[in-house]
Design an enzyme around this catalytic site. Structure first.
Site, PDB file in Angstrom:
ATOM      1  N   HIS A 192       0.824  -1.209   0.000  1.00 49.70           N
ATOM      2  CA  HIS A 192       0.000   0.000   0.000  1.00 49.70           C
ATOM      3  C   HIS A 192       0.863   1.266   0.000  1.00 49.70           C
ATOM      4  CE1 HIS A 192      -3.009   2.656   2.343  1.00 49.70           C
ATOM      5  NE2 HIS A 192      -3.463   2.545   1.114  1.00 49.70           N
ATOM      6  N   GLU A 252       0.582  -0.505  -4.814  1.00 53.13           N
ATOM      7  CA  GLU A 252      -0.463   0.497  -5.039  1.00 53.13           C
ATOM      8  C   GLU A 252       0.121   1.845  -4.693  1.00 53.13           C
ATOM      9  OE1 GLU A 252      -3.834   3.113  -3.415  1.00 53.13           O
ATOM     10  OE2 GLU A 252      -1.924   2.493  -2.514  1.00 53.13           O
ATOM     11  N   ASP A 256      -0.825   6.412  -5.099  1.00 57.14           N
ATOM     12  CA  ASP A 256      -1.825   7.443  -5.386  1.00 57.14           C
ATOM     13  C   ASP A 256      -1.223   8.486  -6.311  1.00 57.14           C
ATOM     14  OD1 ASP A 256      -3.635   6.448  -3.168  1.00 57.14           O
ATOM     15  OD2 ASP A 256      -1.829   6.987  -2.041  1.00 57.14           O
ATOM     16  N   HIS A 282      -0.657  11.485  -1.889  1.00 59.67           N
ATOM     17  CA  HIS A 282      -1.983  11.077  -1.408  1.00 59.67           C
ATOM     18  C   HIS A 282      -2.878  12.268  -1.081  1.00 59.67           C
ATOM     19  CE1 HIS A 282      -4.964   9.751   1.582  1.00 59.67           C
ATOM     20  NE2 HIS A 282      -4.916   8.580   0.979  1.00 59.67           N
ATOM     21  N   GLU A 339      -3.828   4.396  -8.246  1.00 61.29           N
ATOM     22  CA  GLU A 339      -5.057   5.014  -7.730  1.00 61.29           C
ATOM     23  C   GLU A 339      -5.111   6.473  -8.173  1.00 61.29           C
ATOM     24  OE1 GLU A 339      -6.009   5.013  -3.486  1.00 61.29           O
ATOM     25  OE2 GLU A 339      -7.539   6.513  -3.956  1.00 61.29           O
TER      26      GLU A 339
HETATM   27  O1  G3P Z   1      -6.422   1.750  -3.203  1.00 60.11           O
HETATM   28  C1  G3P Z   1      -6.680   1.387  -1.903  1.00 60.11           C
HETATM   29  C2  G3P Z   1      -6.402   2.465  -0.900  1.00 60.11           C
HETATM   30  O2  G3P Z   1      -5.167   3.054  -1.187  1.00 60.11           O
HETATM   31  C3  G3P Z   1      -7.462   3.517  -0.859  1.00 60.11           C
HETATM   32  O3  G3P Z   1      -7.332   4.405   0.209  1.00 60.11           O
HETATM   33  O4  G3P Z   1      -6.715   6.587   1.166  1.00 60.11           O
HETATM   34  O5  G3P Z   1      -5.060   4.772   1.201  1.00 60.11           O
HETATM   35  O6  G3P Z   1      -5.626   5.893  -0.922  1.00 60.11           O
HETATM   36  P1  G3P Z   1      -6.120   5.451   0.409  1.00 60.11           P
HETATM   37 MG    MG Z   2      -4.465   4.702  -2.334  1.00 55.53          MG
END
Ligand code: G3P
Ligand code: MG
Length: 246
Positions: free
Chosen positions: A12, A39, A41, A54, A114
């Site tokens: 993450h 993953e 952002d 993020h 994302e």
């Molecule tokens: O993509 C899953 C997760 O990353 C979504 O929440 O806030 O960590 O970007 P966040």
């Molecule tokens: Mg995310």
């Protein structure tokens, strides 16, 4: 959209809890620990260049201040995105999406991009990210977003890239939301997943994944329910033999 092979886990925000979020250092660490998927952002800066970050503001993760959407690419690239995490990472930059995708390709990582639009910029962000993704290997990419508008713009720019709809909570009309956003998969908060919802998703042949799973017992429950993948911060816990491709 072709078939997409999920890795078992996505690290993450790049390196989970072990590295500054949304950095190349985190992505590289995930690969070193045996992760097959990461993953991260992505958001547009003032010049329309997608960077990995993020929050809509710079303060939490960098030594800068103000809005990402009002910061020029050259200024954003000069910020320190590592020092707030730990002094050992001081000087780590916030990478562009291009840089992150290059690294993922080099390390043979599946990237879940994302799309995280700043307020009012969903369409622009989806389109800009889509244009970059369209030039890449769709088998190693998965776009996702909480924003259906961003997903639609990404679809128009990069129809071959698989897309997942992100939902923090899953309302009863999730099939309509999924169909409306033309996504093949659903990603939701782990606490939202029940046996009943998993059964409905299985009946509809919808692949699903959950974030953010940091305990072994939760991972076991979700995989038993049929999760295709989980997002985790605990790279220490889920690295090694448990990593594999579904
Ligand atoms: O993509 C899953 C997760 O990353 C979504 O929440 O806030 O960590 O970007 P966040
Ligand atoms: Mg995310």
């Amino acid at each position: 959209m072709g078939p997409f092979r999920y890795p078992r886990f996505f690290a993450h925000r790049g390196g989970g809890a072990l590295a500054p979020e949304n950095t190349l250092a985190g992505i590289a660490l995930a690969a070193r620990l045996g992760f097959r998927g990461v993953e991260f952002d992505t958001m547009l800066c003032a010049d329309g260049v997608p960077f990995l970050i993020h929050d809509e503001t710079l303060e939490r993760t960098t030594d800068g201040s103000g809005d990402v959407a009002r910061t020029a690419a050259a200024d954003l690239a000069r910020l320190d995105a590592g020092c707030r995490f730990h002094p050992a990472y001081a000087g780590t930059p916030a990478p562009t999406l291009e840089q992150a995708l290059d690294l993922c390709a080099r390390l043979d990582l599946v990237a879940n991009v994302e799309i995280k639009p700043a307020t009012g910029l969903a369409r622009e962000t989806g389109a800009a990210v889509g244009r970059l993704l369209a030039r890449r290997n769709p088998a190693a990419l998965l776009a996702s977003s909480f924003s259906p508008e961003a997903l639609e713009a990404a679809r128009q720019a990069a129809p071959a890239i698989p897309r997942a709809l992100l939902l923090e909570s899953v309302p009863k009309n999730w099939p309509d939301l999924l169909a409306g956003s033309d996504c093949f998969a659903l990603h939701c908060a782990a606490g939202e997943m029940s046996a009943a919802l998993a059964a409905d998703l299985a009946a509809a042949a919808i692949p699903w994944a959950c974030y953010t799973v940091n305990r072994a017992a939760d991972a076991e429950r979700l995989f038993a329910l049929g999760a295709r993948a989980l997002f985790t911060d605990r790279l220490d816990l889920f690295a090694d033999a448990k990593i594999g491709v579904c």
